[in-house]
Design a protein around this motif. Structure first.
Motif, mmCIF file in Angstrom:
data_model
loop_
_atom_site.group_PDB
_atom_site.id
_atom_site.type_symbol
_atom_site.label_atom_id
_atom_site.label_comp_id
_atom_site.label_asym_id
_atom_site.label_seq_id
_atom_site.Cartn_x
_atom_site.Cartn_y
_atom_site.Cartn_z
ATOM 1 N N ASN A 26 0.774 -1.433 -0.097
ATOM 2 C CA ASN A 26 0.050 -0.050 0.024
ATOM 3 C C ASN A 26 0.782 1.063 0.017
ATOM 4 O O ASN A 26 0.628 2.257 -0.752
ATOM 5 C CB ASN A 26 -0.876 0.024 1.411
ATOM 6 N N PHE A 27 1.948 1.259 0.950
ATOM 7 C CA PHE A 27 2.958 2.047 0.883
ATOM 8 C C PHE A 27 3.566 2.567 -0.406
ATOM 9 O O PHE A 27 3.420 3.743 -0.988
ATOM 10 C CB PHE A 27 3.768 2.079 1.915
ATOM 11 N N LEU A 28 4.091 1.429 -1.067
ATOM 12 C CA LEU A 28 4.579 1.672 -2.348
ATOM 13 C C LEU A 28 3.658 2.099 -3.438
ATOM 14 O O LEU A 28 3.883 3.092 -4.303
ATOM 15 C CB LEU A 28 5.253 0.277 -2.817
ATOM 16 N N VAL A 34 2.273 9.607 -5.734
ATOM 17 C CA VAL A 34 2.876 10.633 -5.578
ATOM 18 C C VAL A 34 3.919 10.870 -6.431
ATOM 19 O O VAL A 34 4.085 12.074 -6.858
ATOM 20 C CB VAL A 34 3.691 10.655 -4.236
ATOM 21 N N ALA A 35 4.643 9.914 -7.083
ATOM 22 C CA ALA A 35 5.534 10.173 -8.060
ATOM 23 C C ALA A 35 4.934 11.086 -9.246
ATOM 24 O O ALA A 35 5.499 11.893 -9.941
ATOM 25 C CB ALA A 35 6.185 8.945 -8.590
ATOM 26 N N SER A 205 -5.245 7.365 6.059
ATOM 27 C CA SER A 205 -4.432 6.606 5.949
ATOM 28 C C SER A 205 -3.940 5.875 4.849
ATOM 29 O O SER A 205 -4.724 5.649 3.880
ATOM 30 C CB SER A 205 -4.465 5.542 7.273
ATOM 31 N N THR A 206 -2.847 5.054 4.664
ATOM 32 C CA THR A 206 -2.602 4.206 3.733
ATOM 33 C C THR A 206 -3.203 2.692 3.854
ATOM 34 O O THR A 206 -2.878 1.797 3.250
ATOM 35 C CB THR A 206 -1.190 4.154 2.987
ATOM 36 N N PHE A 207 -3.351 2.606 5.193
ATOM 37 C CA PHE A 207 -3.754 1.226 5.835
ATOM 38 C C PHE A 207 -5.099 0.912 5.832
ATOM 39 O O PHE A 207 -5.853 0.248 5.119
ATOM 40 C CB PHE A 207 -3.092 1.286 7.315
ATOM 41 N N TYR A 208 -6.107 1.554 6.747
ATOM 42 C CA TYR A 208 -7.515 1.551 6.591
ATOM 43 C C TYR A 208 -8.256 2.883 7.093
ATOM 44 O O TYR A 208 -7.492 3.737 7.737
ATOM 45 C CB TYR A 208 -8.025 0.395 7.459
ATOM 46 N N GLN A 209 -9.511 3.148 6.572
ATOM 47 C CA GLN A 209 -10.185 4.555 7.034
ATOM 48 C C GLN A 209 -11.003 4.028 8.241
ATOM 49 O O GLN A 209 -11.741 3.047 8.030
ATOM 50 C CB GLN A 209 -10.830 5.319 5.878
ATOM 51 N N MET A 210 -11.330 4.973 9.204
ATOM 52 C CA MET A 210 -12.257 4.606 10.178
ATOM 53 C C MET A 210 -13.730 5.165 10.044
ATOM 54 O O MET A 210 -13.714 6.370 9.267
ATOM 55 C CB MET A 210 -11.689 5.336 11.551
ATOM 56 N N GLN A 211 -14.547 4.657 10.581
ATOM 57 C CA GLN A 211 -15.899 5.168 10.534
ATOM 58 C C GLN A 211 -15.958 6.483 11.624
ATOM 59 O O GLN A 211 -15.218 6.341 12.615
ATOM 60 C CB GLN A 211 -17.054 4.158 11.043
ATOM 61 N N HIS A 212 -16.678 7.398 11.429
ATOM 62 C CA HIS A 212 -16.614 8.707 12.056
ATOM 63 C C HIS A 212 -17.569 8.499 13.263
ATOM 64 O O HIS A 212 -17.172 9.141 14.418
ATOM 65 C CB HIS A 212 -17.181 9.975 11.385
ATOM 66 N N GLN A 223 -9.485 1.674 1.219
ATOM 67 C CA GLN A 223 -9.072 2.315 0.046
ATOM 68 C C GLN A 223 -7.571 3.070 0.521
ATOM 69 O O GLN A 223 -7.726 3.829 1.735
ATOM 70 C CB GLN A 223 -9.823 3.491 -0.508
ATOM 71 N N ILE A 224 -6.625 3.254 -0.119
ATOM 72 C CA ILE A 224 -5.492 3.968 0.214
ATOM 73 C C ILE A 224 -5.903 5.434 -0.032
ATOM 74 O O ILE A 224 -6.205 5.925 -1.083
ATOM 75 C CB ILE A 224 -4.150 3.242 -0.719
#
Ligand code: FE2
Length: 247
Positions: A26-28, A34-35, A205-212, A223-224
């Protein structure tokens, strides 16, 4: 001046996939995006490590970001070790005790990089921040830090893992005659919070998104997310990009 802000990667050792997510991949993918974005700089917003600071993980991250033709600035998150992070990024001149905080002009604009990794700022960091704000009084300021500096109506995170000194932060900002934009991570959401002259841009995040709205830990989606920030002479614009599944 365009900045890319990637945060909360929660990287483990090689082959370690927290919650079944290939966080390194995910980070890559985020770096590839970004590139293409061609920013003038990249900020890593903290929680680079998933558990605790790890030299090998920081060195791996440094190796990856060094492939981009732009400078990379780092913030320490609550899962990071500021000293190890500074050593890996050859940034030890910005260490103050065990905190990593510094100020840099980006395109002539003052930018403050704070260290909220302990959930609060040390008395020394508060003094440093006050001195800088006094000197910069008439400039609009960009602050980059891991924690959102004020509650954000993200129920679980506001209750369980908030920044511990919101009132002090708001008190200082309120006295300033300028606009302050804070770009932060930690909450794993994409959200805008405005109070007085303070605008906080919470970044995914690039990992997971939280419910508000959930009082319990609850994931919204995987999604990243990447934040783009454009600093212009007229002001600031910002967009969040989500990579499509498979992208
Ligand atoms: Fe965090």
């Amino acid at each position: 001046m365009k900045l890319a802000f990637i945060t909360d990667m929660h990287l483990g050792t090689e082959g370690e996939n927290p919650q079944g997510v290939d966080v390194r991949q995910n980070f890559l993918k985020a770096l590839d995006f970004v590139a293409d974005m061609k920013p003038n700089g990249l900020v890593l917003g903290g929680d680079i490590c998933n558990d605790t600071g790890d030299r090998a993980i920081y060195e791996w991250v440094k190796k990856q970001v060094d492939q981009l033709p732009i400078p990379c600035y780092v913030l320490s998150g609550n899962h990071d070790d500021p000293t190890m992070l500074a050593e890996a990024f050859r940034n030890t001149h910005h260490l103050h005790g065990s905190e990593l905080y510094y100020a840099l002009p980006l395109d002539g604009r003052p930018v403050l990089f704070l260290d909220s990794s302990k959930g609060e700022l040390s008395p020394e960091q508060w003094t440093w921040l006050r001195e800088y704000l006094k000197a910069l009084r008439d400039n609009n300021i960009l602050i980059l830090m891991h924690h959102p500096p004020l509650p954000a109506d993200v129920v679980f995170m506001d209750r369980k893992y908030p920044f511990g000194q919101s009132d002090a932060f708001l008190d200082i900002m309120r006295e300033l005659p300028c606009h302050v934009t804070v770009v932060c991570g930690h909450y794993h959401v994409d959200k805008v919070v405005q109070r007085g002259n303070l605008l906080a841009l919470l970044s995914p995040s690039t990992f997971y998104q939280m419910q508000h709205n959930s009082p319990e830990f609850a994931i919204d989606h995987y999604q990243i997310g990447i934040r783009e920030i454009n600093l212009t002479t007229h002001g600031t614009t910002s967009t969040v990009h989500y990579l499509k599944p498979g992208q």
